[in-house]
Design a protein around this motif. Structure first.
Motif, PDB file in Angstrom:
ATOM      1  N   TYR A 169     -55.315  38.667  14.219  1.00 12.18           N
ATOM      2  CA  TYR A 169     -55.305  37.759  15.369  1.00 12.18           C
ATOM      3  C   TYR A 169     -55.480  36.284  15.006  1.00 12.18           C
ATOM      4  N   ALA A 170     -54.851  35.446  15.820  1.00 12.77           N
ATOM      5  CA  ALA A 170     -55.094  34.003  15.805  1.00 12.77           C
ATOM      6  C   ALA A 170     -55.378  33.625  17.251  1.00 12.77           C
ATOM      7  N   VAL A 171     -56.401  32.813  17.469  1.00 16.99           N
ATOM      8  CA  VAL A 171     -56.782  32.396  18.816  1.00 16.99           C
ATOM      9  C   VAL A 171     -56.623  30.881  18.928  1.00 16.99           C
ATOM     10  N   ILE A 172     -55.920  30.467  19.974  1.00 18.73           N
ATOM     11  CA  ILE A 172     -55.629  29.052  20.218  1.00 18.73           C
ATOM     12  C   ILE A 172     -56.569  28.492  21.285  1.00 18.73           C
ATOM     13  N   HIS A 173     -57.088  27.296  21.015  1.00 18.59           N
ATOM     14  CA  HIS A 173     -58.051  26.623  21.884  1.00 18.59           C
ATOM     15  C   HIS A 173     -57.627  25.178  22.153  1.00 18.59           C
ATOM     16  N   HIS A 174     -58.339  24.561  23.101  1.00 20.12           N
ATOM     17  CA  HIS A 174     -58.347  23.098  23.180  1.00 20.12           C
ATOM     18  C   HIS A 174     -59.812  22.694  23.213  1.00 20.12           C
ATOM     19  N   THR A 175     -60.097  21.461  22.813  1.00 24.67           N
ATOM     20  CA  THR A 175     -61.489  21.021  22.771  1.00 24.67           C
ATOM     21  C   THR A 175     -61.984  20.599  24.155  1.00 24.67           C
ATOM     22  N   ALA A 176     -61.053  20.381  25.090  1.00 19.65           N
ATOM     23  CA  ALA A 176     -61.358  19.946  26.451  1.00 19.65           C
ATOM     24  C   ALA A 176     -62.027  18.577  26.471  1.00 19.65           C
ATOM     25  N   GLY A 177     -61.906  17.848  25.363  1.00 17.26           N
ATOM     26  CA  GLY A 177     -62.476  16.501  25.269  1.00 17.26           C
ATOM     27  C   GLY A 177     -61.385  15.455  25.270  1.00 17.26           C
ATOM     28  N   ASN A 178     -61.651  14.342  24.592  1.00  9.85           N
ATOM     29  CA  ASN A 178     -60.698  13.237  24.576  1.00  9.85           C
ATOM     30  C   ASN A 178     -59.501  13.522  23.682  1.00  9.85           C
ATOM     31  N   TYR A 179     -58.342  13.098  24.149  1.00  6.44           N
ATOM     32  CA  TYR A 179     -57.093  13.187  23.407  1.00  6.44           C
ATOM     33  C   TYR A 179     -57.061  12.023  22.420  1.00  6.44           C
ATOM     34  N   CYS A 180     -56.425  12.219  21.265  1.00 10.26           N
ATOM     35  CA  CYS A 180     -56.336  11.140  20.279  1.00 10.26           C
ATOM     36  C   CYS A 180     -54.916  11.047  19.739  1.00 10.26           C
ATOM     37  N   THR A 181     -54.459   9.832  19.509  1.00 13.60           N
ATOM     38  CA  THR A 181     -53.096   9.627  19.014  1.00 13.60           C
ATOM     39  C   THR A 181     -53.053   8.957  17.646  1.00 13.60           C
ATOM     40  N   THR A 182     -54.205   8.547  17.118  1.00 13.26           N
ATOM     41  CA  THR A 182     -54.249   7.953  15.782  1.00 13.26           C
ATOM     42  C   THR A 182     -55.236   8.743  14.934  1.00 13.26           C
ATOM     43  N   LYS A 183     -55.064   8.663  13.627  1.00  8.31           N
ATOM     44  CA  LYS A 183     -55.965   9.365  12.711  1.00  8.31           C
ATOM     45  C   LYS A 183     -57.406   8.895  12.932  1.00  8.31           C
ATOM     46  N   ALA A 184     -57.595   7.593  13.084  1.00  6.90           N
ATOM     47  CA  ALA A 184     -58.946   7.044  13.281  1.00  6.90           C
ATOM     48  C   ALA A 184     -59.592   7.599  14.554  1.00  6.90           C
ATOM     49  N   ALA A 185     -58.825   7.639  15.639  1.00 10.29           N
ATOM     50  CA  ALA A 185     -59.359   8.157  16.908  1.00 10.29           C
ATOM     51  C   ALA A 185     -59.644   9.658  16.804  1.00 10.29           C
ATOM     52  N   CYS A 186     -58.772  10.388  16.112  1.00 10.31           N
ATOM     53  CA  CYS A 186     -58.981  11.833  15.946  1.00 10.31           C
ATOM     54  C   CYS A 186     -60.218  12.100  15.095  1.00 10.31           C
ATOM     55  N   ILE A 187     -60.429  11.290  14.064  1.00  7.04           N
ATOM     56  CA  ILE A 187     -61.619  11.443  13.221  1.00  7.04           C
ATOM     57  C   ILE A 187     -62.889  11.225  14.044  1.00  7.04           C
TER      58      ILE A 187
END
Length: 186
Positions: free
Chosen positions: A48-66
Motif C-alpha cells: 500500500y501507498a497512502v496519499i495525504h495533504h498537510t491541510a496547511g499552507n500551500y507553497c510555490t517556492t523551495k524557500a516557502a516549502c522549507i
C-alpha cells in the motif's frame, strides 16, 4: 565527425541513465530538518501507498516549502510528541519531493496502516488548492521509484487517507486526481 557522433551517443546514454533514476528528492539535511528521536524499520515489498495533504499552507517556492516542512516537523515532534515528521515524503507546490522519514522508515501518517504502507503528503490544503502537473509527475515518479527500490510491490494499492481513516484528507482536489491513477482502488 565520428568522434562527435560518439560523444552524442555517450551524452544520450548518460541523459537516459539520469532520467531512469527517477525523481530528485531533496534530503532532510538539505531542507534543514531535525534528526528523528527514534526510528522503526519499514518492511520492503509493501502492498500500500497512502496519499495525504498537510491541510496547511500551500507553497510555490523551495524557500516557502522549507518553511512549511519545518513548521510541520516541529508540530509533529514538539506538539504531538512523535519521533519525526509523520510522512515518508512530501511534495511541494514547487514540484519538488522532500524527504520526510524517507525510505525504509515507518511513518506516523495513518493509524493501523503505518507498518504496511508508505505515506506521501502534498503540502497545502487541497480542498481549495489545486494540484499541479509538476506535483502529479513528482508523485508518480516517487511511486515508481518506490516500486523500483522494492519498498512497495508493483501491484500496490493506492489509497487516499480518507479510505483508511475518518478524515477528508487528502482534500477533494487530490482525491479526484488520484482516483484516475492506475493503482488506486475503491
Amino acid at each position: 565527425r565520428n568522434m562527435a557522433n560518439k560523444a552524442l551517443v555517450v551524452l544520450a546514454v548518460l541523459f537516459c541513465a539520469q532520467a531512469a533514476l527517477g525523481v530528485t528528492i531533496i534530503s532532510k539535511s538539505e531542507w534543514g530538518g531535525r534528526s528523528a528521536s527514534s526510528k522503526s524499520t519499514l518492511a520492503s515489498s509493501l502492498s500500500y501507498a497512502v496519499i495525504h495533504h498537510t491541510a496547511g499552507n500551500y507553497c510555490t517556492t523551495k524557500a516557502a516549502c522549507i518553511t512549511q516542512l519545518k513548521n510541520i516537523q516541529n508540530y509533529h515532534m514538539d506538539s504531538l510528541g512523535w519521533a519525526d515528521i509523520g510522512y515518508n515524503f512530501l511534495i511541494g507546490g514547487d514540484g519538488n519531493v522532500y524527504e520526510g522519514r524517507g525510505w525504509n522508515v515507518m511513518g506516523a501518517h495513518a493509524t493501523n496502516w503505518n507498518s504496511k504502507s508508505i505515506g506521501i503528503s502534498f503540502l497545502g490544503n487541497y480542498n481549495s488548492d489545486q494540484i499541479t502537473s509538476a506535483q502529479i509527475t513528482a508523485a508518480k515518479g516517487l511511486l515508481s521509484d518506490a516500486v523500483s527500490r522494492g519498498q512497495i510491490i508493483s501491484g500496490y494499492t493506492l489509497y487516499g487517507h480518507r479510505q483508511v481513516g475518518s478524515t477528508e484528507c487528502p482534500g477533494t482536489n487530490i482525491w479526484n486526481e488520484i482516483r484516475t491513477w492506475s493503482n488506486w482502488k475503491a
